[in-house]
Design a protein around this motif. Structure first.
Motif, short mmCIF file in Angstrom:
data_model
loop_
_atom_site.label_atom_id
_atom_site.label_comp_id
_atom_site.label_asym_id
_atom_site.label_seq_id
_atom_site.Cartn_x
_atom_site.Cartn_y
_atom_site.Cartn_z
N ASN A 1 2.69 -2.81 4.50
CA ASN A 1 2.00 -4.05 4.16
C ASN A 1 0.58 -4.00 4.76
N GLN A 2 -0.20 -5.05 4.52
CA GLN A 2 -1.61 -5.04 4.89
C GLN A 2 -1.83 -4.86 6.39
N THR B 1 0.84 -1.19 0.00
CA THR B 1 0.00 0.00 0.00
C THR B 1 0.88 1.24 0.00
#
Length: 171
Positions: free
Chosen positions: A146-147, A131
């Motif tokens: 990251n997520q 992201t």
């Protein structure tokens, strides 16, 4: 309170790693004054991310580098205040610096120095897999996560020929 203390130590560790990377990557080069000028022709077709799994140990990194990043060779392993592994390609200052916690030997930082000619390939890869948090294309400063936000990835131009991709693992 404990979280604030860990964030303080993490910030200090990241700052120290960035300073150490500049020293390592500028002092590891061949000091031959007749060395040929940096060749921008070593453009990659595919970029392979360095190993960046939180909690990884030295042996896991060595195995990954030997299997997945064969153009790199290990040039240093240090231990003291923290443990570091340095890998280089032998082409200028291109390399990867892994840093591990002195307390439990787990990976907490990765600094990958890449040739500027490959910046488009690297940034495109990062945009596809993480992201985007912020971007300044003019200065090549990008920030990704990251997520689960357990990792922050930043890029930074360090010269006309090289830029760093920094992976900071947040515990």
């Amino acid at each position: 309170r404990k979280v604030m203390k860990m964030k303080k130590y993490l910030s200090i560790a990241i700052l120290l790693m960035m300073m150490a990377s500049l020293v390592v990557f500028t002092s590891c080069g061949n000091d031959d004054p007749m060395e040929e000028v940096e060749s921008p022709e070593t453009k990659l077709d595919v970029w392979t991310e360095p190993y960046h799994i939180m909690g990884a140990n030295v042996d896991e990194i060595k195995s990954y580098m030997a299997q997945s990043m064969k153009r790199y060779r290990q040039v240093a392993e240090t231990s003291g205040d923290n443990i570091q592994l340095t890998f280089m390609t032998g082409q200028g200052s291109e390399g990867v610096l892994y840093s591990f916690s002195r307390l439990d030997g787990s990976l907490y930082s990765v600094i990958d120095t890449e040739r500027s000619v490959n910046r488009g390939l690297v940034i495109d890869y990062l945009k596809k897999h993480y992201t985007l948090v912020s971007a300044d294309e003019a200065s090549l400063q990008y920030c990704f996560t990251n997520q689960d936000k357990s990792m922050v990835i930043t890029t930074m131009k360090i010269s006309d020929f090289y830029f760093n991709v920094n992976y900071s693992l947040v515990y």
